[in-house]
Design a protein around this motif. Structure first.
Motif, PDB file in Angstrom:
ATOM      1  N   THR A   1       0.838  -1.187   0.000  1.00  0.00           N
ATOM      2  CA  THR A   1       0.000   0.000   0.000  1.00  0.00           C
ATOM      3  C   THR A   1       0.876   1.240   0.000  1.00  0.00           C
ATOM      4  O   THR A   1       1.871   1.302   0.715  1.00  0.00           O
TER       5      THR A   1
ATOM      6  N   LYS B   1       1.619   5.431  -2.208  1.00  0.00           N
ATOM      7  CA  LYS B   1       1.385   6.386  -3.288  1.00  0.00           C
ATOM      8  C   LYS B   1       2.351   6.049  -4.423  1.00  0.00           C
ATOM      9  O   LYS B   1       3.558   6.009  -4.223  1.00  0.00           O
TER      10      LYS B   1
ATOM     11  N   ASP C   1      -3.129   6.649  -5.192  1.00  0.00           N
ATOM     12  CA  ASP C   1      -3.174   5.935  -3.922  1.00  0.00           C
ATOM     13  C   ASP C   1      -3.602   4.501  -4.223  1.00  0.00           C
ATOM     14  O   ASP C   1      -4.712   4.263  -4.703  1.00  0.00           O
ATOM     15  N   MET C   2      -2.705   3.554  -4.000  1.00  0.00           N
ATOM     16  CA  MET C   2      -3.005   2.153  -4.299  1.00  0.00           C
ATOM     17  C   MET C   2      -2.806   1.300  -3.058  1.00  0.00           C
ATOM     18  O   MET C   2      -1.848   1.500  -2.313  1.00  0.00           O
ATOM     19  N   ASP C   3      -3.710   0.366  -2.855  1.00  0.00           N
ATOM     20  CA  ASP C   3      -3.580  -0.600  -1.766  1.00  0.00           C
ATOM     21  C   ASP C   3      -2.856  -1.831  -2.277  1.00  0.00           C
ATOM     22  O   ASP C   3      -2.801  -2.081  -3.487  1.00  0.00           O
ATOM     23  N   GLN C   4      -2.290  -2.609  -1.364  1.00  0.00           N
ATOM     24  CA  GLN C   4      -1.630  -3.849  -1.740  1.00  0.00           C
ATOM     25  C   GLN C   4      -2.606  -4.718  -2.527  1.00  0.00           C
ATOM     26  O   GLN C   4      -3.749  -4.907  -2.127  1.00  0.00           O
TER      27      GLN C   4
ATOM     28  N   ASP D   1      -3.892  -3.936  -5.478  1.00  0.00           N
ATOM     29  CA  ASP D   1      -4.557  -3.150  -6.517  1.00  0.00           C
ATOM     30  C   ASP D   1      -3.777  -3.272  -7.819  1.00  0.00           C
ATOM     31  O   ASP D   1      -2.555  -3.415  -7.815  1.00  0.00           O
TER      32      ASP D   1
END
Length: 189
Positions: A103, A105, A156-159, A161
């Motif tokens: 997770t 940026k 903004d990405m989560d693990q 994604d």
């Protein structure tokens, strides 16, 4: 205080029942570099000038092969990049998709070269699992028939994604998937 000779290394090891040096902080007095290891792998170096390198930090650059890819008209086409210049962490797969390993940026940049454009406009989209980032342009073909499209975002990405580059054309075109057509990204923070 850790005192050693001018060409020696001072080390702090962090261990557990499975590995006696799974984590390490070390200072190399010969090169004046500070190294940090996590899970027994070099995770960060601060060199003598203060520059920080992180060899495990996710980053990728993929380019086209030089062949044309013809997108569908009035629909989204996932762009294909069959040459990886680098893929630090092996998170770019199937020539199209990056999967966030952690997770954070991510800086994502998409650039493509359009040829034989006929239509009103086109979009170069960066499409994540949670959001579509659109960069649309009116089609104005220069004398040699080329039009470039670009898009960049800090997403903004989560693990887990995923992200790919998509093209939407309000008409017809062929995409010249050459070295100036590329998709790249890296974890910023």
């Amino acid at each position: 205080t850790f005192l050693t000779g001018t060409t020696q290394t001072s080390t702090i090891n962090f261990g557990d029942s499975g590995d006696n040096n799974i984590g390490i902080v070390e200072y190399n007095h010969n090169t004046n570099n500070m190294h940090m290891y996590t899970n027994a792998a070099l995770a960060m170096t601060i060199d003598s000038t203060g520059a920080v390198t992180k060899p495990l930090q996710p980053a990728f650059l993929a380019i086209g092969s030089g062949t044309a890819q013809v997108p569908s008209v009035h629909s989204f086409t996932v762009m294909d990049f069959n040459t990886e210049v680098y893929d630090q962490g092996a998170d770019f797969a199937s020539n199209t998709t990056f999967t966030a390993p952690v997770t954070g940026k991510y800086l994502l940049v998409a650039t493509l070269n359009l040829t034989t454009v006929a239509g009103d406009y086109f979009e170069v989209d960066i499409n994540t699992s949670n959001r579509r980032y659109v960069a649309s342009e009116d089609v104005e073909v220069n004398g040699n028939g080329y039009k470039a499209g670009r898009n960049s975002v800090i997403a903004d990405m989560d693990q887990g994604d995923t992200v790919n580059m998509q093209l939407y054309v309000g008409g017809t075109c062929a995409v010249q998937a050459a070295s100036n057509t590329n998709f790249s990204g890296c974890l910023l923070c």
